[in-house]
Write a protein that holds these residues in place. Structure first.
Motif, mmCIF file in Angstrom:
data_model
loop_
_atom_site.group_PDB
_atom_site.id
_atom_site.type_symbol
_atom_site.label_atom_id
_atom_site.label_comp_id
_atom_site.label_asym_id
_atom_site.label_seq_id
_atom_site.Cartn_x
_atom_site.Cartn_y
_atom_site.Cartn_z
ATOM 1 N N LYS A 1 -16.873 -31.753 22.894
ATOM 2 C CA LYS A 1 -17.796 -31.088 21.978
ATOM 3 C C LYS A 1 -18.426 -29.909 22.702
ATOM 4 N N ASN A 2 -18.701 -28.847 21.997
ATOM 5 C CA ASN A 2 -19.300 -27.610 22.506
ATOM 6 C C ASN A 2 -18.405 -26.868 23.500
ATOM 7 N N SER A 3 -17.123 -27.228 23.591
ATOM 8 C CA SER A 3 -16.230 -26.499 24.492
ATOM 9 C C SER A 3 -15.668 -25.268 23.786
ATOM 10 N N GLU A 4 -15.214 -24.309 24.580
ATOM 11 C CA GLU A 4 -14.694 -23.052 24.038
ATOM 12 C C GLU A 4 -13.272 -23.252 23.529
ATOM 13 N N ILE A 5 -13.020 -22.733 22.339
ATOM 14 C CA ILE A 5 -11.722 -22.843 21.670
ATOM 15 C C ILE A 5 -11.224 -21.428 21.380
ATOM 16 N N LYS A 6 -9.919 -21.208 21.558
ATOM 17 C CA LYS A 6 -9.316 -19.931 21.184
ATOM 18 C C LYS A 6 -8.462 -20.152 19.946
ATOM 19 N N ILE A 7 -8.715 -19.351 18.918
ATOM 20 C CA ILE A 7 -8.039 -19.495 17.629
ATOM 21 C C ILE A 7 -7.155 -18.281 17.395
ATOM 22 N N GLN A 8 -5.942 -18.545 16.915
ATOM 23 C CA GLN A 8 -5.000 -17.475 16.621
ATOM 24 C C GLN A 8 -4.286 -17.818 15.319
ATOM 25 N N LYS A 9 -4.078 -16.846 14.462
ATOM 26 C CA LYS A 9 -3.352 -17.105 13.216
ATOM 27 C C LYS A 9 -1.911 -17.460 13.540
ATOM 28 N N ALA B 1 -17.687 -16.552 15.489
ATOM 29 C CA ALA B 1 -18.567 -15.403 15.283
ATOM 30 C C ALA B 1 -18.221 -14.676 13.978
ATOM 31 N N ASP B 2 -16.918 -14.434 13.750
ATOM 32 C CA ASP B 2 -16.485 -13.675 12.572
ATOM 33 C C ASP B 2 -15.596 -14.556 11.695
ATOM 34 N N ILE B 3 -16.132 -15.061 10.617
ATOM 35 C CA ILE B 3 -15.384 -15.970 9.728
ATOM 36 C C ILE B 3 -14.593 -15.205 8.673
ATOM 37 N N SER B 4 -14.865 -13.905 8.496
ATOM 38 C CA SER B 4 -14.217 -13.123 7.436
ATOM 39 C C SER B 4 -12.717 -12.938 7.674
ATOM 40 N N VAL B 5 -12.247 -13.198 8.882
ATOM 41 C CA VAL B 5 -10.827 -13.028 9.218
ATOM 42 C C VAL B 5 -9.981 -14.140 8.604
ATOM 43 N N PHE B 6 -10.590 -15.311 8.349
ATOM 44 C CA PHE B 6 -9.843 -16.487 7.930
ATOM 45 C C PHE B 6 -9.974 -16.752 6.437
ATOM 46 N N ASN B 7 -8.949 -17.418 5.885
ATOM 47 C CA ASN B 7 -8.933 -17.838 4.492
ATOM 48 C C ASN B 7 -8.613 -19.324 4.419
ATOM 49 N N MET C 1 -1.418 -10.889 16.876
ATOM 50 C CA MET C 1 -2.761 -11.214 16.404
ATOM 51 C C MET C 1 -3.635 -11.558 17.591
ATOM 52 N N GLU C 2 -4.830 -11.029 17.601
ATOM 53 C CA GLU C 2 -5.756 -11.291 18.711
ATOM 54 C C GLU C 2 -6.337 -12.690 18.605
ATOM 55 N N MET C 3 -6.787 -13.198 19.742
ATOM 56 C CA MET C 3 -7.404 -14.522 19.770
ATOM 57 C C MET C 3 -8.894 -14.392 19.503
ATOM 58 N N ILE C 4 -9.416 -15.305 18.714
ATOM 59 C CA ILE C 4 -10.845 -15.345 18.390
ATOM 60 C C ILE C 4 -11.418 -16.592 19.035
ATOM 61 N N THR C 5 -12.519 -16.447 19.745
ATOM 62 C CA THR C 5 -13.113 -17.606 20.398
ATOM 63 C C THR C 5 -14.092 -18.301 19.460
ATOM 64 N N GLY C 6 -14.188 -19.597 19.647
ATOM 65 C CA GLY C 6 -15.093 -20.408 18.857
ATOM 66 C C GLY C 6 -15.632 -21.551 19.688
ATOM 67 N N LYS C 7 -16.453 -22.377 19.063
ATOM 68 C CA LYS C 7 -17.079 -23.505 19.744
ATOM 69 C C LYS C 7 -16.798 -24.761 18.934
ATOM 70 N N LYS C 8 -16.216 -25.775 19.589
ATOM 71 C CA LYS C 8 -15.878 -27.018 18.895
ATOM 72 C C LYS C 8 -17.134 -27.837 18.653
ATOM 73 N N LEU C 9 -17.294 -28.299 17.415
ATOM 74 C CA LEU C 9 -18.410 -29.165 17.059
ATOM 75 C C LEU C 9 -17.901 -30.601 16.922
ATOM 76 N N LYS C 10 -18.797 -31.532 16.623
ATOM 77 C CA LYS C 10 -18.427 -32.938 16.515
ATOM 78 C C LYS C 10 -17.478 -33.162 15.347
ATOM 79 N N MET C 11 -16.427 -33.959 15.563
ATOM 80 C CA MET C 11 -15.448 -34.247 14.523
ATOM 81 C C MET C 11 -16.105 -34.938 13.341
#
Length: 149
Positions: A129-137, A29-35, A1-11
């Motif tokens: 906050k506002n740091s880059e996050i990599k998300i993977q299933k 950027a693309d939320i349709s990948v997640f459930n 599964m590819e990594m999707i980048t995101g931005k961390k917001l305030k907890m």
């Protein structure tokens, strides 16, 4: 599964099924990948704490408060043997803590905000906050068991 980048917001926190759940919102950027209910793995640079002593950095217990000890409570103690008369490499000592890449697995997606493209992950995520996050299933056994239910 590819990594999707995101931005961390305030907890934050949300209310679900009569319970308060601590969540970390992440803008993607693309939320349709997640459930909702899926497990994901997060990779990010942890917060830099700066120079710390051995008690905070490595969890040392420190010295005794009595029996002639003065100003030695949070000191590391002996740092080496007598035989090689040097300090061996890898010795746990005081130094800079944090600011390294960390991966946290099995974080559950509690809810999705499709209008703003925001994931709500249960629990804490490394980074500022506002740091880059990599998300993977997640593909672990725990994720497979949860998906089977």
């Amino acid at each position: 599964m590819e990594m999707i980048t995101g931005k961390k917001l305030k907890m934050s926190q949300i209310f679900k099924d009569g319970k308060v759940i601590a969540v970390t919102p992440i803008k993607v950027a693309d939320i349709s990948v997640f459930n909702e209910g899926e497990l994901v793995k997060i990779t990010a640079i942890s917060r830099g704490i700066g120079f710390q002593g051995v008690v905070k950095r490595w969890g040392f217990h420190g010295g005794p408060k009595s029996h002639g000890q003065k100003h030695r409570l949070r000191a590391p103690g002996s740092i080496g043997p007598t035989s090689p008369q040097r300090v061996l490499k890898g010795r746990k000592m005081a130094g800079r803590t944090g600011g390294v890449q960390k991966t946290i697995g099995n974080l559950e997606i509690v809810s999705l905000n499709k209008e703003n493209a925001v994931l709500m992950l249960k629990g804490a995520v490394p980074g500022y906050k506002n740091s880059e996050i990599k998300i993977q299933k997640e593909t672990s056994h725990k994720a497979k068991k949860k998906a089977a239910k």
